[in-house]
Structures are given as structure tokens and as C-alpha cells.
Design an enzyme around this catalytic site. Structure first.
Site, PDB file in Angstrom:
ATOM      1  CG  HIS A  51      -1.735  -1.211   1.409  1.00  0.00           C
ATOM      2  ND1 HIS A  51      -2.762  -1.587   0.591  1.00  0.00           N
ATOM      3  CD2 HIS A  51      -1.644  -2.186   2.343  1.00  0.00           C
ATOM      4  CE1 HIS A  51      -3.281  -2.725   0.998  1.00  0.00           C
ATOM      5  NE2 HIS A  51      -2.616  -3.116   2.061  1.00  0.00           N
ATOM      6  CG  HIS A  52       4.206   1.596   1.112  1.00  0.00           C
ATOM      7  ND1 HIS A  52       5.219   0.814   1.633  1.00  0.00           N
ATOM      8  CD2 HIS A  52       3.327   1.794   2.134  1.00  0.00           C
ATOM      9  CE1 HIS A  52       4.958   0.547   2.900  1.00  0.00           C
ATOM     10  NE2 HIS A  52       3.819   1.123   3.229  1.00  0.00           N
ATOM     11  N   PRO A  53       1.785   3.244  -2.925  1.00  0.00           N
ATOM     12  CG  PRO A  53      -0.399   3.714  -3.666  1.00  0.00           C
ATOM     13  CD  PRO A  53       0.361   2.985  -2.591  1.00  0.00           C
TER      14      PRO A  53
END
Ligand SMILES: Cc1cc2nc3c(=O)[nH]c(=O)nc-3n(C[C@H](O)[C@H](O)[C@H](O)COP(=O)(O)OP(=O)(O)OC[C@H]3O[C@@H](n4cnc5c(N)ncnc54)[C@H](O)[C@@H]3O)c2cc1C
Length: 535
Positions: free
Chosen positions: A465-467
Site C-alpha cells: 500500500h505504498h503507491p
């Protein structure tokens, strides 16, 4: 009061901006958030995040089939609630490596964003309950603290990692990032410190700030090359709102390029393919998508050493009571509060692997629970070379975007990710964990070769979840915003959120996003930047 600024997206960055821009009572600020409020108690409880990520608080998106992961479609949670990711995340407070920010300057031309420039903004946001030194401060809005009562297995894990050759580190955000330890968390007094609770709640009485939830922005209005407002849709129909000074897009690394493209700002060919009239051809919008792909080892425990059994109704009830009465027990745990940073590539400029110890096995989607409770060790390769895209499926603002992180397009990423997985395995096999760990269940002892581990990764990998990077700042041809976060070629429009980071930091991304918003607020208000840190 007329609005000077409209901020679109009330997430990690948007709430910071709402606070800082409305400090001057003569400035009118409107914050628009598509999601709802965060009143539900699960948002406050540190362990609550495990329940929030797939429900009402997220957009419900998935990736496009991943070409280099055997066609896998990966669930891709993005927050839809006030506070954004900071309201639903695992609350790990990590800033990345100093060299990450120095590379923003040297490799992307982001003048003013070197480590010494950004450190004062990390500190301005921070209310650290334990540390005050060159790297940490207290008195800022964001609560930062250490885990309250990690269970014995997490201390055994620290010893095991040291047996595997990784040194102990008490502060990943200090002088040295590498090592193993307990994470700092965005929690204060056993409650989540989201940007909603830390930056918005204390200023709810400001009359010059209006916060509207359940207000989805459909389009930025551009007149004669200038952003002048936004069209929103909500329970009451569509509405047009105007901003005298600027519109600031803070919809996150997926939401921001999506909204710009819905507004006709993006690569002309992609807009035309989606049927959107081109307002401004800006090739970099929605490109350069970077993310951390997560692999994991799951072991069966010898006994009740993790939180898997808390899901049993009587234990859930007891844990809830313990939390409400004493602010102790499993509910105070973010479930991922131990881990660290180490090297897949010993020549790397700084750690390129991050570990998260998960205090359970059912935490990972799709993993069936075992007879005994389980424990998970996640590993993520931190500096991927693969680049992906965010595009529109259609002109319909309600349609899900096409999210293609393009994981493992570069062989380099696969090779290092597998090294990280092997390191994780090695830690879990060390003597210190023997009293707690019965056996590895996933990938399982039969999966030893690179081929077997690759097939395992295809089946089980997930996003961390680190875009970032989809409206990248810089001075190259694909830069979307300037180093003061103005959208190139359109007046009165900025992007301020994770999407402007040119490269993904070597860590989780909430603290870096909050830093970007703190610094962005000064740029918007025309204030000189804080003096660079002297280290
Ligand atoms: C499940 C999960 C776990 C994570 N765990 C961690 C962690 O432990 N530690 C960490 O550091 N990072 C973590 N992250 C990452 C971190 O939370 C994000 O990097 C950060 O929140 C990004 O902030 P942002 O402001 O860019 O976007 P967001 O916080 O996502 O905010 C964007 C906001 O804009 C709103 N929005 C979007 N489109 C529109 C529109 N058209 N109109 C109006 N509003 C709109 C969204 O609803 C959302 O609230 C996690 C993220 C997730 C999803």
C-alpha cells in the site's frame, strides 16, 4: 465566506493542509472528502485497522492483471474516509533513508527536498512521546510513540534477527536506518493518531475552515488555463464550488492522477482513448507508478503466542474490555509493530529490504488459519525499478481506474525480492524463535529453488500500500509538478500528496506524505522554507 483554497481529498496530506492553510483566520479553506467521517471506534483503536481495510473505508479497487506475476489481480486498498490512509493504515511511523531525499534532488531535480531540507518538516509535524534530539521533536500535531506491550514472541524475533546478523536499532528514523527493532507508531495514549484526529479535530471550531465529507470531486474546473474550482457530486446532486486563489489536489497516488485525467489534464493519447476532451497535454500524469510488493513467510507457533485466537468471540470481548478499561492488551497493538531494514544487495546505498512481523497468520488475505496460531514475517524490496501507470477506464467519474503497478517488470526487482524472502526465512529459523515457532508453513520447506519461490510469490504476493510517483515533482519532461508543487502549465493548481514523490521512499509512506504536506503548505502560503537541519 468565499473560499481562497479548495483542497480536494481529506487524506494524510489533505488534513495537514486544511490545518496549516486555515491558521490565518482571514483565509477561507474548503476541504472536500469523498469518504465519510471517522467516528466509528474502530478507527481509534490501533488494532482496528485489520477490520477497516476492505470495508466502508476503502474504494474497493484492484490492480489490472499483472503481466509479470502470471496474471495475478491484486486487491488494492485505498482509503476513502476522512484522514485517508492515516485513518486505516497499520500506523507504522517510518520516514525512509536520508539518501532517498538526497536522490530526489540529484536524480529528479527537486531543489529544496534534500534530507536536511525535509527533516525540519518531519519534526514540525511530530509529537514524539519518547525522543527529543536532532531527529525528533514533541509538541507537533502528530502523536508518535513506541508499542505499549509487545508480546514475548516479538522480543524473541528481535533476538533471532540479531542471531541472523542484523543489529538492533532503537530508532529507524534517527542517525541510522538499518537494523531490527520495534517501530515507532502514529499512536498517542493507545489511540491512532491519524491526520484527521491530529490535525483536524483540534481545530474544529475554526470558522474559516469548512470540511465536507461524502463530497466526491468529479472534475477540476479550468478556465483560460487556470483552475478556478471543482464540481462535486454527493447525496444532494452535483454542485460547483469556486476558489479565489488555488485548487489543491490531495487525492492520493491513485486518486490524484485519476482526477487530473477526469479533468482533461494528462497524456493526450490516454485521455483520447478514455474519451476525455484534452484540456492540457501533460504526459507524466499517471505514469511513474511505484509501489512496494510484499512477500511473506508464515509459521505455525508452538502455542498461543500471537493474536490469531483473539477473533474468538469471548476473547474479542475480553480484549475490548481490557482496552476500554485500562488501555492495555491486544487492541493497543497495530499487529505489525516490530520489524526493520536490511540488505538484499550488500552493495546497496542503504537498506533495500523492510521486514514487518505480523502477530498472526490470518492477517494476510486469503491465508487459511492453522491449527495453532501463526506468525507472519513480511519482506518487501524497497527500491523497485519497475514503473506502472494509473489510467482511466472511461470518462465516467464513478468507474474504477486502471491501476497497473507493473510489478516485477524489471528482473532486478524479482531477484532482490526473493533474496528478501530468503532472509525472512532465515530469521524465522534462528534458535531464539525455537520455543515459539513449530514449523514454516508458507512457502513451506518444499519450496527451496528460485523457481518454486517465484511461483509461490505469484500466488501470494500483495501490495504494501505504498503507491507514489504518479504526479511526480521534478524538472524532467515527465515531471507533473514543480518543486513548489504547482501543476506545470496550469495556473492556480497544485498537487500535494504521495503522488508527487519522484521515487518511493525506502519505508512506509505515511510520514513522508505528511512531511510533503507540511512543506507544501509553506510553499502555498508563500512562506520561506524552514531552515535546513544542521547535523
Ligand atoms: C491498508 C493500508 C495500510 C498502510 N500502512 C501504512 C503504515 O503502517 N505506515 C505508513 O507509513 N504508511 C502506510 N500506508 C500508506 C500511507 O497510509 C499512505 O501512503 C498515505 O496515507 C497516503 O496519503 P495521501 O494523502 O497521499 O493519500 P490518502 O491518504 O489516500 O488520501 C486521499 C484522500 O482523497 C480522497 N479522494 C480521492 N479521490 C477523491 C475525489 N475525487 N474527491 C474527493 N476526495 C477524494 C480519498 O477518499 C482519500 O481520503 C498504508 C496504506 C494503506 C491503504
Amino acid at each position: 465566506m468565499p473560499y481562497d483554497y479548495i483542497i480536494v481529498g481529506g487524506g494524510s496530506a489533505g488534513c495537514v493542509l486544511a490545518n496549516r492553510l486555515s491558521e490565518d483566520p482571514t483565509i477561507g479553506v474548503l476541504l472536500l472528502e469523498a469518504g465519510g467521517g471517522d467516528e466509528h471506534p474502530l478507527f481509534r483503536m490501533p488494532a482496528g485497522f485489520a477490520k477497516m481495510t476492505k470495508g466502508v473505508a476503502s474504494w474497493g479497487w484492484s490492480t489490472a492483471p499483472q503481466k509479470h506475476l502470471d496474471g495475478r489481480v491484486i486487491w488494492y486498498t485505498q482509503a476513502k474516509v476522512i484522514g485517508g490512509g492515516s485513518s486505516i493504515n497499520a500506523q507504522l511511523y517510518t520516514r525512509g533513508n536520508a539518501k532517498d531525499y538526497d536522490a530526489w534532488v540529484t536524480d529528479a531535480g527537486c531543489e529544496g527536498w534534500g534530507y536536511r531540507d525535509v527533516l525540519p518538516y518531519f519534526k514540525r509535524s511530530e509529537d514524539n512521546q519518547r525522543l527529543v534530539n536532532a531527529f525528533h521533536a514533541y509538541g507537533g500535531p502528530l502523536g508518535v510513540s513506541y508499542p505499549i506491550n509487545p508480546p514475548p514472541i516479538s522480543f524473541a524475533f528481535l533476538r533471532a534477527a540479531q542471531e541472523a546478523g542484523i543489529p538492533f536499532n532503537d530508532d529507524f528514523n534517527g542517525a541510522t536506518q538499518e537494523g531490527i527493532g520495534h517501530y515507532q507508531l502514529t499512536t498517542r495514549d493507545a489511540e491512532r493518531s491519524s491526520t484527521s484526529s491530529a490535525y483536524l479535530k483540534p481545530i474544529h471550531s475554526r470558522r474559516n475552515l469548512k470540511v465536507r465529507t461524502d463530497a466526491t470531486t468529479l472534475k477540476i474546473i479550468i478556465e483560460k488555463g487556470r483552475a478556478v474550482g471543482a464540481t462535486i457530486g454527493g447525496p444532494g446532486g452535483t454542485e460547483t464550488l469556486r476558489a479565489d486563489r488555488e485548487v489543491i489536489v490531495s487525492c492520493g497516488a491513485i486518486g490524484s492522477p485519476r482526477l487530473l485525467q477526469l479533468s482533461g489534464i494528462g497524456p493526450a493519447d490516454a485521455l483520447e482513448a478514455a474519451g476525455v476532451p484534452v484540456v492540457h497535454d501533460l504526459p507524466g500524469v499517471g505514469g511513474n507508478l511505484q509501489d512496494h510488493l510484499d512477500l511473506y513467510v508464515i509459521c505455525e507457533c508452538t502455542g498461543d503466542h500471537t493474536y490469531d485466537r483473539i477473533a474468538q468471540p469471548h476473547r474479542t470481548a475480553w480484549a475490548g474490555l481490557q482496552y476500554l478499561a485500562f488501555k492495555t492488551g491486544p487492541v493497543t497493538s497495530t499487529l505489525f509493530e516490530t520489524g526493520g531494514f536490511w540488505y538484499a544487495d550488500p552493495e546497496a546505498r542503504s537498506p533495500d529490504i523492510q521486514f514487518h512481523l505480523g502477530l498472526g497468520s490470518g492477517i494476510e488475505a486469503g491465508v487459511a488459519q492453522m491449527r495453532n496460531p501463526g506468525v507472519t514475517l513480511n519482506s518487501a524490496f524497497l527500491r523497485p525499478r519497475s514503473r506502472g501507470t494509473v489510467r482511466l477506464a472511461s470518462v465516467d467519474p464513478a468507474a474504477a481506474p486502471l491501476i497497473d503497478p507493473n510489478y516485477w517488470a524489471e528482473e532486478y526487482d524479482r531477484v532482490r525480492a526473493l533474496k528478501g524472502l530468503r532472509l525472512a526465512r532465515e530469521i524465522m529459523r534462528q534458535p531464539a524463535l525455537k520455543p515459539y515457532v513449530m514449523a514454516e508453513r508458507l512457502p513451506g520447506p518444499e519450496s527451496e529453488s528460485d523457481e518454486a519461490l517465484t511461483l509461490y510469490a505469484y500466488r501470494s504476493c500483495k501490495t504494501d500500500h505504498h503507491p507514489v510517483g504518479t504526479c511526480a515533482m521534478g524538472n524532467g519532461p515527465d515531471a507533473v509538478v514543480t518543486p513548489d508543487l504547482r501543476v506545470r502549465g496550469i495556473d492556480g493548481l497544485r498537487v500535494v500528496d504521495a503522488s508527487v514523490m519522484p521515487f518511493v521512499p525506502s519505508s512506509n509512506t505515511n510520514a513522508p506524505t505528511i512531511m510533503v504536506a507540511e512543506k507544501g503548505a509553506d510553499a502555498i502560503l508563500g512562506r520561506p522554507p524552514l531552515p535546513a537541519a544542521v547535523l
